[in-house]
Design a protein around this motif. Structure first.
Motif, PDB file in Angstrom:
ATOM      1  N   PRO A 247       6.866 -13.890  12.694  1.00  0.00           N
ATOM      2  CA  PRO A 247       5.757 -14.540  11.973  1.00  0.00           C
ATOM      3  C   PRO A 247       6.152 -14.816  10.528  1.00  0.00           C
ATOM      4  N   SER A 248       5.541 -15.810   9.951  1.00  0.00           N
ATOM      5  CA  SER A 248       5.762 -16.074   8.531  1.00  0.00           C
ATOM      6  C   SER A 248       5.057 -15.006   7.703  1.00  0.00           C
ATOM      7  N   VAL A 249       5.410 -14.939   6.426  1.00  0.00           N
ATOM      8  CA  VAL A 249       4.722 -13.981   5.543  1.00  0.00           C
ATOM      9  C   VAL A 249       3.238 -14.305   5.479  1.00  0.00           C
ATOM     10  N   GLY A 250       2.912 -15.604   5.441  1.00  0.00           N
ATOM     11  CA  GLY A 250       1.509 -15.994   5.419  1.00  0.00           C
ATOM     12  C   GLY A 250       0.762 -15.538   6.654  1.00  0.00           C
ATOM     13  N   ALA A 251       1.427 -15.623   7.815  1.00  0.00           N
ATOM     14  CA  ALA A 251       0.792 -15.169   9.052  1.00  0.00           C
ATOM     15  C   ALA A 251       0.580 -13.656   9.036  1.00  0.00           C
ATOM     16  N   VAL A 252       1.553 -12.926   8.486  1.00  0.00           N
ATOM     17  CA  VAL A 252       1.386 -11.476   8.358  1.00  0.00           C
ATOM     18  C   VAL A 252       0.192 -11.159   7.473  1.00  0.00           C
ATOM     19  N   LEU A 253       0.065 -11.876   6.372  1.00  0.00           N
ATOM     20  CA  LEU A 253      -1.050 -11.638   5.453  1.00  0.00           C
ATOM     21  C   LEU A 253      -2.380 -11.933   6.130  1.00  0.00           C
ATOM     22  N   GLU A 254      -2.447 -12.997   6.927  1.00  0.00           N
ATOM     23  CA  GLU A 254      -3.685 -13.329   7.627  1.00  0.00           C
ATOM     24  C   GLU A 254      -4.078 -12.216   8.606  1.00  0.00           C
ATOM     25  N   ARG A 255      -3.096 -11.611   9.238  1.00  0.00           N
ATOM     26  CA  ARG A 255      -3.381 -10.588  10.261  1.00  0.00           C
ATOM     27  C   ARG A 255      -3.654  -9.212   9.652  1.00  0.00           C
ATOM     28  N   THR A 256      -3.331  -9.043   8.393  1.00  0.00           N
ATOM     29  CA  THR A 256      -3.527  -7.720   7.769  1.00  0.00           C
ATOM     30  C   THR A 256      -4.588  -7.724   6.678  1.00  0.00           C
ATOM     31  N   ALA A 257      -4.959  -8.898   6.186  1.00  0.00           N
ATOM     32  CA  ALA A 257      -5.914  -8.967   5.077  1.00  0.00           C
ATOM     33  C   ALA A 257      -7.264  -8.389   5.493  1.00  0.00           C
ATOM     34  N   ASP A 258      -7.849  -7.612   4.607  1.00  0.00           N
ATOM     35  CA  ASP A 258      -9.151  -6.997   4.856  1.00  0.00           C
ATOM     36  C   ASP A 258      -9.833  -6.778   3.516  1.00  0.00           C
TER      37      ASP A 258
END
Length: 758
Positions: A247-258
């Motif tokens: 995954p891209s860094v942006g995708a990681v951020l989307e999946r972990t952001a809270d």
């Protein structure tokens, strides 16, 4: 003690494969971590070139979860870089002491690391060595540290064949085999490995020799059996062998952001671990940074006297503050504003002449070349054979240069005519980085390079009494026609002294020392933090009398920054807790306190004002606030950083670049923006080529912006392009006047260009 650049190296902090890390101390007393490169690497021309490129790019890295570079000198005999300093513990130690992190905490950690990598990749870098010991858990959250082996995106030719750069068990397969370029995907692989470690307390590829770990990373699957199911899929995706499948860094951020994620670093047991480590290290390092004992020689006024039941708390807090000032912690780096300005001591320049008597040199060997008077043309240039110029200032029709004469501590300050570059005068100085030098009322104030106050036009010393031999001041402020300096007290020196800029006569001195933060000045009132940051004084700049004492800070707050708000007649006082206090300048009355905490990043935060709007830059954001209520006036904007967007004032304080009600700042490393100070509206945005290292400057209706190896003239009103110049190197310093602009190219040349008519 050994000095490197403008930093005094006071204690070793650690050593790794790339070099050593030292605790350093600037002339103002600020603690930094200085990393020096091993001699065998410094001897490799290819390594130096890579180091230079990466250091230039690393200063563009900002963000709440990164540790940015403050200064660096890739061309020094011992290449070095410095970051600010903040206590904390590594993620590896935190997990070892407190156990694996819970799934929600690991997810929150993933979001923080993804944000950090977004900042790093946005500056054109790949970290290449993300691992648990390069993630620092601080009282303000996790920080990614150590850009010592980062590499510019797309630069694949700077590492020798067969080199494996990184830490086995956390580096991506393509870093090991060389079968694919090392891109941002390599950092995603390391991110997955770090999250697996945080969740289990074990390396995902197990333990073993270097060869075994490298083999497993390329040919075997990681052990994720104990990774919680909620995050196992994400971690597995990050650890995919194929870079394109991660995954891209942006995708990681989307999946972990809270947005409601817990502030886990402030909860036990991590909170106690971070605090306990700070106290332990402070006690261990008491002898490293000797300072005088904290004493209360001037009692507070009766109306501000602390309540009796708080005396014990105050005494305990005083002890903690004193220990914190002496803190010297191994393995700690800090997020801070990033810049590479003030490079010094780059090499021995052949041909320097021996200084003559009276501190006047016979002449630094700078080759002057005349140019043309045509609009936009090169007017003149000064070149040192192998370096030797590290900073420049502009004072009227005079350009002031600072540089090194030798590696033994001898430097110079030369004044050149802005019209033709001809030498006007030259004085011997030290090689210390001129971070606080400046010109005020026609006088050069440069205590950080060992000069007395001199007339900027003639070089004549403005001293009428025998100078007192003392260490460089902790800070310098210019107020009411005087240079006010704070010194660490000795038997021969007062601790706070005001010297007239015109005559050199001491106006006054007082025994009570200010804190280690530069003061703000408004009219004849100077806001001065006492030795204990929670006690703030209003001092008359003409008489040194205490006008008032502000005791409005809580016990968990220290003053970190202060600025004048001229239109409101007040001071803005930002604390370590992120609260903004507005205090009336003449009375010390509290006008307002902003209850919402602003994020504060030591070294990367500045407070100022443009017109009737207060400005605060911190953690990669630019805030506008109301000077009467401290409330946010407009939504915050992304900004590159204080060092690259705010101009340095005499004494080292920072101020925003502004003209005509506009605030000019770098929104990104290559994007200049003009913002209406009153509304926060972007009037215009201009994208340029390169990476910005220095603040823009305004001369009349023209904005000059240096970005990488080019300088661009833009129209202030609308950002329209007026002219662009390409130079033979990166621009490390920029000043301008009505006749044109002057740029410092690396550390070996200064060029003057004519402006553009119309």
């Amino acid at each position: 003690m050994e000095q490197l650049g403008g930093y005094q190296l006071v204690a070793p902090l650690g050593e790794g494969g790339m070099g050593r890390v030292h605790l350093g101390r600037s002339a103002s007393g600020r603690l930094v971590a200085v990393k020096t490169v091993h001699a065998h690497l410094a001897a490799e021309p290819h390594f130096r070139e890579r180091f230079r490129r990466e250091a230039a790019a690393a200063r563009a890295v900002t963000g709440a979860h990164t540790a940015a570079v403050l200064a660096a000198d890739p061309a020094s005999p011992v290449p070095w870089l410095a970051t600010a300093y903040l206590p904390g513990v590594t993620l590896r130690r935190a997990v070892a002491a407190a156990g694996p992190l819970a799934a929600p905490v690991v997810r929150s950690l993933g979001a923080a690391l993804a944000e950090a990598l977004t900042s790093i990749h946005g500056a054109g870098l790949v970290h290449r060595d993300l691992k648990p010991s390069n993630v620092l858990v601080t009282a303000d959250g996790p920080r990614v540290i150590d850009f010592g082996i980062a590499r510019a995106l797309g630069d694949h030719g700077m590492t020798a064949a067969g080199d494996v750069v990184g830490t086995p068990g956390f580096i991506a397969p393509e870093q090991i085999t060389g079968g694919a370029p090392v891109t941002a995907a390599a950092d995603v692989f390391a991110l997955g490995a770090v999250l697996a470690f945080a969740a289990t307390g074990r390396n995902p590829f197990g333990d073993g020799t270097v060869a075994i770990l490298l083999y497993r990373a390329v040919h075997e699957e990681p052990d994720l059996a104990d990774v919680p199911a909620r995050i196992r899929g994400l971690v597995a995706g990050c650890l995919d062998k194929e870079p394109g499948q991660r995954p891209s860094v942006g995708a990681v951020l989307e999946r972990t952001a809270d947005p409601e994620a817990p502030l886990w670093w402030r909860e036990e047991p991590l909170r106690g671990l971070v605090r306990g480590d700070e106290e332990d290290r402070a006690r261990e390092q008491t002898a490293v940074l000797p300072t005088k004992e904290v004493t209360a020689r001037t009692a507070p006024s009766p109306r501000h006297a602390p309540a009796p039941h708080r005396d014990a708390e105050r005494a305990e807090r005083a002890e903690r503050v004193e220990r914190r000032r002496r803190l010297a912690r191994r393995g700690v780096l800090v997020a801070g504003a990033s810049t590479l300005t003030g490079l010094l001591g780059v090499s021995v320049v052949r041909g320097w002449e021996i200084p003559g008597p009276g501190g006047v040199t016979k002449g630094a060997q700078l080759a002057l070349k005349k140019g043309s008077a045509k609009p936009g043309a090169l007017r003149w240039s000064l070149t040192a054979e192998s370096g030797g110029v590290d900073a420049l200032l502009l004072s009227g029709a005079t350009v002031l240069l600072h540089g090194a004469l030798s590696l033994g501590g001898t430097g110079y300050v030369r004044a050149c005519a802005a019209f033709d570059g001809a030498r006007r005068w030259e004085l011997e100085a030290s090689t210390g980085t001129p971070n606080a030098w400046g010109v005020a009322d026609g006088s050069l104030v440069a205590p950080d390079v060992g000069l007395p106050i001199v007339d900027a036009g003639s070089g004549k010393e403005r001293v009428t009494a025998d100078p007192v031999q003392r260490l460089p001041p902790v800070w310098v402020a210019v107020a009411d026609g005087a240079a006010i300096s704070s010194y660490d007290g000795t038997d021969d020196a007062k601790e706070l002294e005001a010297v007239d800029l015109r005559t050199g006569v001491s106006r006054w001195a007082r025994e009570e020392v200010g804190g280690r933060q530069p003061p703000a000045v408004l009219g004849r009132t100077m806001l001065l933090a006492a030795e204990l940051g929670w006690r703030v004084l209003g001092v008359d700049t003409a008489s040194a009398k205490t006008l008032w004492t502000y005791d409005g800070l809580r016990d968990d707050e220290d003053q970190t920054l202060a600025a004048a708000l001229p239109d409101a007649g007040s001071f803005a006082l930002l604390t370590t807790a992120g609260k903004l206090h507005i205090v009336r300048a003449r009375s010390g009355e509290r006008v307002a306190v902003r209850a919402d905490a602003y994020p504060v990043t030591p070294g990367a935060t500045a407070v100022g004002a443009v017109g009737g709007t207060g400005l605060l830059a911190t953690a990669g954001r630019l805030h506008g606030f109301d000077p009467d209520s401290a409330k946010r006036r407009w939504p915050s904007l992304p900004t590159l950083g204080v060092e690259t967007s705010w101009q340095r004032r005499p004494g080292g304080q920072r101020r925003p670049v502004s003209a005509g009600g506009l605030v000019l700042h770098w929104a990104k490393a290559d994007t200049l923006q003009a913002v209406d100070a009153a509304t926060g509206e972007a009037r215009w945005t201009r994208r340029l080529t390169g990476v910005a290292k220095v603040p823009p400057v305004v001369a009349g209706a023209t904005v000059y912006a240096a970005c990488g190896e080019s300088c661009t003239a833009l129209r202030l009103a609308d950002g329209a392009l007026r002219r662009d110049w390409s130079l033979p190197g990166i621009i490390d310093g920029l000043v301008a006047d009505a006749s044109g602009w002057y740029g410092l190219i690396g550390t070996s040349a200064v060029r003057a260009y004519n402006g553009v008519d119309g």
